[in-house]
Design a protein around this motif. Structure first.
Motif, PDB file in Angstrom:
ATOM      1  N   HIS A  76      -7.092  35.590  -0.465  1.00 40.59           N
ATOM      2  CA  HIS A  76      -5.700  35.144  -0.497  1.00 40.59           C
ATOM      3  C   HIS A  76      -5.537  33.726  -1.030  1.00 40.59           C
ATOM      4  CE1 HIS A  76      -4.448  38.726   1.528  1.00 40.59           C
ATOM      5  NE2 HIS A  76      -5.038  38.436   2.674  1.00 40.59           N
ATOM      6  N   ASP A  77      -6.448  32.827  -0.680  1.00 40.98           N
ATOM      7  CA  ASP A  77      -6.256  31.415  -1.027  1.00 40.98           C
ATOM      8  C   ASP A  77      -7.589  30.691  -0.892  1.00 40.98           C
ATOM      9  OD1 ASP A  77      -4.991  29.107  -1.805  1.00 40.98           O
ATOM     10  OD2 ASP A  77      -3.687  28.961  -0.048  1.00 40.98           O
ATOM     11  N   ARG A  78      -7.677  29.506  -1.488  1.00 41.68           N
ATOM     12  CA  ARG A  78      -8.844  28.658  -1.333  1.00 41.68           C
ATOM     13  C   ARG A  78      -8.430  27.217  -1.516  1.00 41.68           C
ATOM     14  NH1 ARG A  78      -7.568  26.355  -5.257  1.00 41.68           N
ATOM     15  NH2 ARG A  78      -8.286  26.506  -7.387  1.00 41.68           N
ATOM     16  N   GLY A  79      -9.257  26.291  -1.058  1.00 42.36           N
ATOM     17  CA  GLY A  79      -8.908  24.891  -1.213  1.00 42.36           C
ATOM     18  C   GLY A  79      -9.966  23.980  -0.611  1.00 42.36           C
ATOM     19  N   GLU A  80      -9.668  22.715  -0.533  1.00 46.57           N
ATOM     20  CA  GLU A  80     -10.564  21.747   0.098  1.00 46.57           C
ATOM     21  C   GLU A  80      -9.732  20.806   0.963  1.00 46.57           C
ATOM     22  OE1 GLU A  80     -12.492  19.127  -2.696  1.00 46.57           O
ATOM     23  OE2 GLU A  80     -11.162  19.810  -4.299  1.00 46.57           O
ATOM     24  N   THR A  81     -10.205  20.599   2.154  1.00 50.44           N
ATOM     25  CA  THR A  81      -9.544  19.728   3.126  1.00 50.44           C
ATOM     26  C   THR A  81     -10.574  18.728   3.631  1.00 50.44           C
ATOM     27  OG1 THR A  81      -8.014  21.495   3.789  1.00 50.44           O
ATOM     28  CG2 THR A  81      -8.304  19.637   5.308  1.00 50.44           C
ATOM     29  N   GLY A  82     -10.363  17.479   3.318  1.00 57.18           N
ATOM     30  CA  GLY A  82     -11.361  16.470   3.662  1.00 57.18           C
ATOM     31  C   GLY A  82     -12.651  16.758   2.924  1.00 57.18           C
ATOM     32  N   GLU A  83     -13.760  16.836   3.667  1.00 58.62           N
ATOM     33  CA  GLU A  83     -15.052  17.136   3.061  1.00 58.62           C
ATOM     34  C   GLU A  83     -15.376  18.629   3.077  1.00 58.62           C
ATOM     35  OE1 GLU A  83     -17.996  14.920   5.083  1.00 58.62           O
ATOM     36  OE2 GLU A  83     -17.345  12.971   4.288  1.00 58.62           O
ATOM     37  N   HIS A  84     -14.414  19.434   3.472  1.00 60.70           N
ATOM     38  CA  HIS A  84     -14.707  20.851   3.684  1.00 60.70           C
ATOM     39  C   HIS A  84     -13.978  21.733   2.668  1.00 60.70           C
ATOM     40  CE1 HIS A  84     -16.741  20.061   7.499  1.00 60.70           C
ATOM     41  NE2 HIS A  84     -15.809  19.140   7.685  1.00 60.70           N
ATOM     42  N   LEU A  85     -14.721  22.659   2.074  1.00 57.22           N
ATOM     43  CA  LEU A  85     -14.133  23.711   1.256  1.00 57.22           C
ATOM     44  C   LEU A  85     -13.817  24.900   2.145  1.00 57.22           C
ATOM     45  CD1 LEU A  85     -16.624  23.603  -1.753  1.00 57.22           C
ATOM     46  CD2 LEU A  85     -14.319  22.648  -1.687  1.00 57.22           C
ATOM     47  N   TRP A  86     -12.781  25.633   1.801  1.00 55.44           N
ATOM     48  CA  TRP A  86     -12.416  26.796   2.605  1.00 55.44           C
ATOM     49  C   TRP A  86     -11.861  27.903   1.727  1.00 55.44           C
ATOM     50  CZ3 TRP A  86      -7.279  28.110   2.218  1.00 55.44           C
ATOM     51  CH2 TRP A  86      -6.394  27.100   1.822  1.00 55.44           C
ATOM     52  N   ILE A  87     -11.931  29.113   2.254  1.00 56.03           N
ATOM     53  CA  ILE A  87     -11.399  30.274   1.552  1.00 56.03           C
ATOM     54  C   ILE A  87     -10.745  31.186   2.583  1.00 56.03           C
ATOM     55  CG2 ILE A  87     -13.616  31.504   1.665  1.00 56.03           C
ATOM     56  CD1 ILE A  87     -12.928  32.690  -1.095  1.00 56.03           C
ATOM     57  N   ALA A  88      -9.525  31.647   2.306  1.00 61.14           N
ATOM     58  CA  ALA A  88      -8.780  32.527   3.213  1.00 61.14           C
ATOM     59  C   ALA A  88      -8.818  33.948   2.659  1.00 61.14           C
ATOM     60  CB  ALA A  88      -7.345  32.057   3.360  1.00 61.14           C
ATOM     61  N   MET A  89      -9.232  34.873   3.512  1.00 58.10           N
ATOM     62  CA  MET A  89      -9.425  36.257   3.083  1.00 58.10           C
ATOM     63  C   MET A  89      -8.727  37.228   4.021  1.00 58.10           C
ATOM     64  SD  MET A  89     -13.533  35.964   2.345  1.00 58.10           S
ATOM     65  CE  MET A  89     -13.798  35.101   3.909  1.00 58.10           C
ATOM     66  N   GLN A  90      -8.581  38.451   3.548  1.00 58.04           N
ATOM     67  CA  GLN A  90      -8.064  39.550   4.360  1.00 58.04           C
ATOM     68  C   GLN A  90      -8.907  39.707   5.615  1.00 58.04           C
ATOM     69  OE1 GLN A  90      -8.595  43.180   2.221  1.00 58.04           O
ATOM     70  NE2 GLN A  90      -7.941  44.510   3.905  1.00 58.04           N
ATOM     71  N   TYR A  91      -8.265  39.849   6.754  1.00 58.23           N
ATOM     72  CA  TYR A  91      -8.981  40.052   8.013  1.00 58.23           C
ATOM     73  C   TYR A  91      -9.068  41.545   8.307  1.00 58.23           C
ATOM     74  CZ  TYR A  91      -9.847  40.432  13.014  1.00 58.23           C
ATOM     75  OH  TYR A  91     -10.353  40.792  14.233  1.00 58.23           O
ATOM     76  N   VAL A  92     -10.263  41.996   8.643  1.00 63.72           N
ATOM     77  CA  VAL A  92     -10.506  43.393   9.017  1.00 63.72           C
ATOM     78  C   VAL A  92     -10.947  43.427  10.470  1.00 63.72           C
ATOM     79  CG1 VAL A  92     -11.913  45.433   8.592  1.00 63.72           C
ATOM     80  CG2 VAL A  92     -11.105  44.063   6.666  1.00 63.72           C
ATOM     81  N   ASP A  93     -10.226  44.162  11.277  1.00 65.88           N
ATOM     82  CA  ASP A  93     -10.555  44.293  12.695  1.00 65.88           C
ATOM     83  C   ASP A  93     -11.642  45.358  12.826  1.00 65.88           C
ATOM     84  OD1 ASP A  93     -10.667  44.211  15.400  1.00 65.88           O
ATOM     85  OD2 ASP A  93      -8.715  45.145  15.748  1.00 65.88           O
TER      86      ASP A  93
END
Length: 487
Positions: A76-93
């Motif tokens: 869904h999305d990605r980015g960097e916050t401070g020193e951390h990279l992150w990626i937002a993905m579909q959640y599967v239960d």
């Protein structure tokens, strides 16, 4: 950095920690604007130091976000916050295959393992079709959404190190090997160029673990594992688990071949071979498919002797294909006169848009003169129809009268291409390649293109279709027959 419940990060509100792996931690997090929760993977600061890693990660996330497939987790999305990279993905239960393996063989028998393998292979082939290589295929990166009374929903996840197939592998960057060592192909640990066959190797390692409960090379230190991937013979799953059919030994041996050119060319091809190993052991149907091919070859030899001109030139005899005369009746499909088809009416009804209403009329591309062969030992029925040689000479449909599903396992001697197809009418698998008709290697032999079609839907999955034609290349059958076939 460890995020606790209620913490805000990049606008997401952390709900709980889901797990760790692949240089980061995954959290369930509430989307800042939409009424949903995503799987938020946050990479640790130590693992992402260096501008090149950051640039590559952000670019790879963009590649992954373009992929949309039912067997792939959506990015869904990605980015960097401070020193951390992150990626937002579909959640599967659900759970991952690693946890499913830990439950033991009662929860993961071979049929379920092959279903998971097949679905994961479809997702991986989609990644490869986009020009990417996943680079970290392993049980922990295959998610399972269990559905009571229905087959598992299977999704491949973690594209954090996926990147274009034409880039060389990186052994020396942050994090070391691009992948998890227990499942890593020899060319990866050697720092060589990699392509989709590295993922097929890793998927083979994953299949081995699903079948046996153990990784292929369970050595105690990394150096020994690296040596095993590069030098040791692939293990036999039947030796580790005697209840596993011996047919799987050859599947694992090819999937984990040291030289990539000796492996399956795609993950889908690996899955088809594994399905054939299971299918042949459980139903005894694999032999009938070879028998069907022998019957098709025999009929084609006879058809060529009648319908083809045998010419002589300075190099000996050669075949010159002559078009079959057009039928006097225009093609009419969609209405099957069951009484005229007799015991094969169930085949004609399953393919009413392809076959003529009666066996001697004209169907798609003037398919006509349909005749039957029944093999009582294998309990299969085969229907042969003559084509108009533009491009099909003969079309064979083989079916199980008891409607037992026929899993995709092309008996082609030389497979030159395959794909998972989806149309408004259904989905399935397609293989194409070539076979020698007549005495192989003799001056009378004729190489013919062959197209094999398999189906997923229960209305047709107990049948498969084989199309034979004299064409310049087997791909011509895809273009000239399959693309417009009413299937």
């Amino acid at each position: 950095m460890e995020l606790t419940e209620g913490t805000l990060f990049a606008g997401y509100r952390i709900e709980r920690r889901l797990g760790s792996g692949g240089m980061g931690t995954v959290y369930l997090a509430r989307h800042p604007r939409l009424p949903r929760s995503d799987a938020l993977k946050v990479l640790s600061g130590d693992s992402v130091r260096g501008g090149e890693f950051r640039r590559r990660f952000l670019r790879e996330a963009e590649f992954a976000a373009r992929l949309h497939h039912p067997n792939l987790i959506t990015v869904h999305d990605r980015g960097e916050t401070g020193e951390h990279l992150w990626i937002a993905m579909q959640y599967v239960d659900g759970i991952d295959v690693r946890a499913l393996i830990a439950r033991g063989p009662d929860d993961l028998d071979p049929p379920r393992a092959i279903h998971i393998l097949t679905e994961a292979a479809r997702g991986l082939d989609e990644i490869h079709a986009a020009g990417l290589v996943h680079r970290d295929v392993k049980p922990a990166n295959i998610l399972i959404a269990e559905q009571p009374g229905k087959p598992d929903r299977v999704l491949v996840t973690d594209f954090g190190i996926a990147r274009p197939a034409d880039e060389s592998t990186d052994r020396t960057g942050a994090g070391g090997f691009a992948g998890t060592l227990a499942y890593t192909a020899p060319e990866v640990v050697l720092g060589e160029h990699i392509d989709q066959r590295a993922d097929a190797y890793s998927l083979g390692c994953t299949l081995y673990q699903m079948l046996t409960g153990s990784v292929p090379f369970p050595h105690s230190n990394s150096a020994a594992v690296v040596h095993a991937h590069v030098h040791e013979t692939p293990p036999r799953p039947s030796a580790r688990n005697p209840s596993i059919p011996a047919e799987f030994d050859a599947v694992i041996a090819k999937a984990m071949a040291k030289r990539r050119e000796n492996r399956y060319s795609s993950c889908g091809e690996l899955a088809a071979a594994a399905a054939a190993a299971l299918h042949g052991n459980r139903t005894g149907r694999a032999g009938s498919r070879r028998l069907g091919y022998r019957m098709a070859v025999a009929m084609l030899v006879a058809a060529l002797a009648i319908a083809a001109a045998v010419l002589f030139d300075g190099n000996g005899f050669r075949w010159a294909a002559q078009p079959v005369a057009a039928t006097s009746n225009p093609p009419v499909t969609g209405t099957i006169e069951s009484a005229e088809w007799g015991e094969l009416a169930y085949i004609a009804e399953a393919f009413a848009t392809l076959l003529p209403g009666i066996p001697w009329a004209a169907g798609y591309q003037e398919l006509s003169m349909c005749d039957a062969f029944s093999d009582s030992e294998e309990s299969t029925n085969m229907l042969f129809c003559s084509g108009n040689s533009d491009p099909a000479w003969t079309v064979m449909i083989e079916c199980n009268p008891d409607r037992t599903p026929i899993l995709p396992s092309s008996p082609l001697t030389r497979i030159e291409g395959n794909l998972q197809w989806t149309r408004p009418t259904g989905s399935g698998n397609l293989f194409w390649g070539s076979e020698i008709v007549g005495a192989a290697g003799s001056k009378y032999g004729q190489r013919m293109g062959v197209l094999n079609v398999y189906f997923d839907d229960p209305e047709r999955n107990f049948c498969w279709i084989s199309v034979w034609g004299v064409v310049s290349a087997p791909e011509d059958l895809v273009r000239l027959w399959w693309n417009d076939a009413p299937l």
